[in-house]
Structure formats: C-alpha cells, structure tokens
Design an enzyme around this catalytic site. Structure first.
Site, mmCIF file in Angstrom:
data_model
loop_
_atom_site.group_PDB
_atom_site.id
_atom_site.type_symbol
_atom_site.label_atom_id
_atom_site.label_comp_id
_atom_site.label_asym_id
_atom_site.label_seq_id
_atom_site.Cartn_x
_atom_site.Cartn_y
_atom_site.Cartn_z
ATOM 1 N N HIS A 1 -11.648 27.137 56.869
ATOM 2 C CA HIS A 1 -11.206 26.129 55.910
ATOM 3 C C HIS A 1 -12.146 24.943 55.971
ATOM 4 O O HIS A 1 -12.508 24.478 57.058
ATOM 5 C CB HIS A 1 -9.775 25.693 56.234
ATOM 6 C CG HIS A 1 -9.386 24.397 55.590
ATOM 7 N ND1 HIS A 1 -9.477 24.199 54.231
ATOM 8 C CD2 HIS A 1 -8.936 23.228 56.116
ATOM 9 C CE1 HIS A 1 -9.093 22.964 53.957
ATOM 10 N NE2 HIS A 1 -8.768 22.357 55.082
ATOM 11 N N ASN B 1 -13.197 18.774 50.734
ATOM 12 C CA ASN B 1 -12.038 19.572 51.159
ATOM 13 C C ASN B 1 -11.180 19.854 49.936
ATOM 14 O O ASN B 1 -10.551 18.949 49.385
ATOM 15 C CB ASN B 1 -11.248 18.794 52.214
ATOM 16 C CG ASN B 1 -10.030 19.540 52.717
ATOM 17 O OD1 ASN B 1 -9.610 20.545 52.138
ATOM 18 N ND2 ASN B 1 -9.429 19.054 53.789
ATOM 19 N N CYS C 1 -3.586 23.146 53.555
ATOM 20 C CA CYS C 1 -4.913 23.640 53.908
ATOM 21 C C CYS C 1 -4.923 25.094 54.371
ATOM 22 O O CYS C 1 -5.923 25.790 54.224
ATOM 23 C CB CYS C 1 -5.536 22.750 54.982
ATOM 24 S SG CYS C 1 -5.907 21.084 54.396
#
Length: 335
Positions: A262, A292, A115
C-alpha cells in the site's frame, strides 16, 4: 474447490496534476519538506467541475479491466467496491457501478477498510469464487480525497499525502490450484481507531448538530492522523502480514518476485524492503506520482507494475496493506 485469479486489470487517475510546488502556494510547505517525510512529488486531484467521483472513476477503471479480461459487463456476477470516500453517505458505490456499467442485477457490497480496503476486497471476492458461488467478480478500489482535505497550513500534515484515483481487477474462477490467490490474511486492532480517522459527520454528530454549528473551524470534519504513531505500527504490521502469508505457503522472502505495498509513505515501503532484503526489482512503488490513494493504491500500483512488464507468468506476487482501524492484511498469489 476452485481457485481465483486476476484476469483483467485497469486504473484511472484524474488529469489534474498537483505538484508539491503547487501546494506551497496554498499552505506553508515546500517540496523538500514533503519529499523528505513522504517521498511524494505530485498527486492527482479532481478539478472542480469534473464529472469524476469515486464511483465514476471506479467505473472508468472497471471498463478497462473488464475489456482486458476478455469479458463484458454482462459477464460479471458480483461487485466488491472498496472506498472511504463514497459518493453518498449511503448507498455505497457498488450499486452505482451496477447501473453505470449496465450490468445484470448482480449483488454489490462495499468495503470500508480504508487503506487496507483493496486487500480486504480481494479476500472477500476470493472466498465467493472458491466456494463456487460466482465465476467473475469485479473488485474496485477508488478514492476522491481532495474534496475533503484541509488545504491550509493547519492540515498540511495530512493533505500533502493524499491523492485521487481508482483501480479495478476482474477476479475469475480457475480450476488450476497452482495459480491465482494462494491465501489471504486479515487483521484489525480497533483500540487505535482514533489515531487515523474522520470523527464527523457521523451518526453521533449528525445533520441537525452540524447545521447548528459554525463548523468552519471544526477540525473533526477533516482527516486526523497521528503520523509517528501510525508509522511505527505500519512497519510492524506490514512485516507480520507478509511473513504470515509466506509461512502459510511454505515460502521465503527470496521467493517474492513482486511486492506491491500500500502506497502510504515511501519510507514505510523502503523500511519493509530493507527488512526482507528485497531488491528494487522486487518492490513496486508509485506514491511519488500519485500520493496515497488509500483503497485504490494497491490496485493502481499492481496494474502499473503489470503494464510495465514487471509481473510475469508464474511470478509470486504479494499485496500488503495497513491503515486506519487499525486494519492490515496480505494477499499471496501466483501469477
């Protein structure tokens, strides 16, 4: 010392939209449950039979970014590719981009920081440019999650979150030290590695062992996430990384024109926004549409924010990410 600035941005997501209602037909879940916990309404998943892979999507995003930078693939000096879902266990996707875009035999490196991968990738590229080694670097974040998710009720805590997509940026040399990347800040805490992980396949659990097993019920092949634990660490580390970047450059939270966090969970972004007393115009979120996308999320969001005119010349832009590893970091830039 040179400085580096973004000269081109691009992103690509698959056409196939998967809504929360679609997921409710695969597993015991519903739209309200998903939105309450994540803020996600839909995501993009590559359809079976599509040509898209992490590398292919990365190439599609890269072509847009390179064109917008006013360059050609022949002008790129180096490739940095961030992903947790490469086309092959090895080699990495970076070399595939070199071939797909018919580039010169430039170097390519892959970043495996999940991530926070794009933030790490930008930091690496920035250092190559600051030292004068390269002039134009292609930085990519791309993920093909949908092929590796447990799309049953057992895996719903993870599978409802992730989407597929790619983004790319061209980072170029500038002699104007007031513009571009001002600083980057990277951290890790490996003791929490197994709180968000895929345990197998790995060198410890390699092909012969896999072939011997009836792995249909082996959860280790699917992503595992200790959601509450990850959330609690994320909100702390996000904030720390942002504060560190601001202090390094003698700035305040009020100086931020655009924060691109993020896109892990809308609740995390909202928590950070409230902590720094930022308005909705100072934070950009698109997790509602794409879920995501891990290493691709920051660059997709950055590109969308720029395309919508939300980032203007001389704006202070902050990128921040936290994820598996644990790893986290921030990039502070003057547009």
């Amino acid at each position: 010392m040179y400085n580096s600035k973004i000269t081109g941005l691009g992103y690509y997501v698959p056409d196939n939209v998967v809504t929360n209602e679609d997921l409710s037909k695969m597993m015991d879940t519903n739209d309200a449950w998903i939105q309450e916990r994540t803020g996600i309404k839909e995501r993009r998943w590559i359809q079976e039979g599509s040509e898209d892979t992490s590398a292919v999507m990365g190439a599609k995003a890269s072509r847009i970014a390179i064109e917008r930078a006013g360059l050609t693939p022949k002008d790129i000096d180096f490739i940095v590719f961030a992903t947790l879902s490469p086309d092959y266990y090895f080699p990495g996707c970076g070399v595939q981009i070199q071939e797909m875009l018919e580039m010169r035999t430039v170097g390519a490196v892959d970043i495996r920081n999940q991530c926070s991968g794009f933030v790490y990738a930008m930091s690496v590229a920035d250092q190559f440019i600051k030292t004068g080694m390269y002039k134009n670097i292609l930085v990519i974040g791309s993920e093909f999650h949908s092929g590796g998710l447990d799309k049953t009720t057992r895996g719903r805590g993870v599978s409802v979150i992730f989407g597929d997509g790619a983004g790319a940026a061209v980072l170029s040399r500038t002699e104007d030290n007031t513009k571009g990347i001002l600083s980057s800040h990277l951290h890790s805490e490996g003791k929490h590695a197994e709180e968000l992980t895929v345990l197998a396949p790995s060198i410890r659990h390699w092909v012969p062992k896999i072939l011997e097993e009836n792995d249909e019920n082996d959860e280790s092949y699917f992503p595992y996430m200790n959601g509450t634990f990850v959330f609690k660490h994320a909100v702390v580390r996000f904030s720390e990384a942002i504060v560190e970047g601001l202090k390094t450059n003698n700035l305040q939270a009020a100086d931020i024109n655009m924060l691109i966090p993020h896109q892990a969970n809308l609740r995390i972004s909202q928590f950070v926004q409230k902590k720094f007393k930022l308005t909705d115009d100072q934070v950009f979120n698109n997790i509602q549409k794409y879920g995501n996308t891990t290493a691709a999320s920051v660059i997709i969001a950055l590109t969308e924010a720029w395309e919508k005119g939300k980032i203007k010349d001389n704006d202070l832009v902050v990128l921040a990410a936290f994820g598996s590893g644990f790893t986290w970091g921030s990039v502070i830039m003057r547009w």
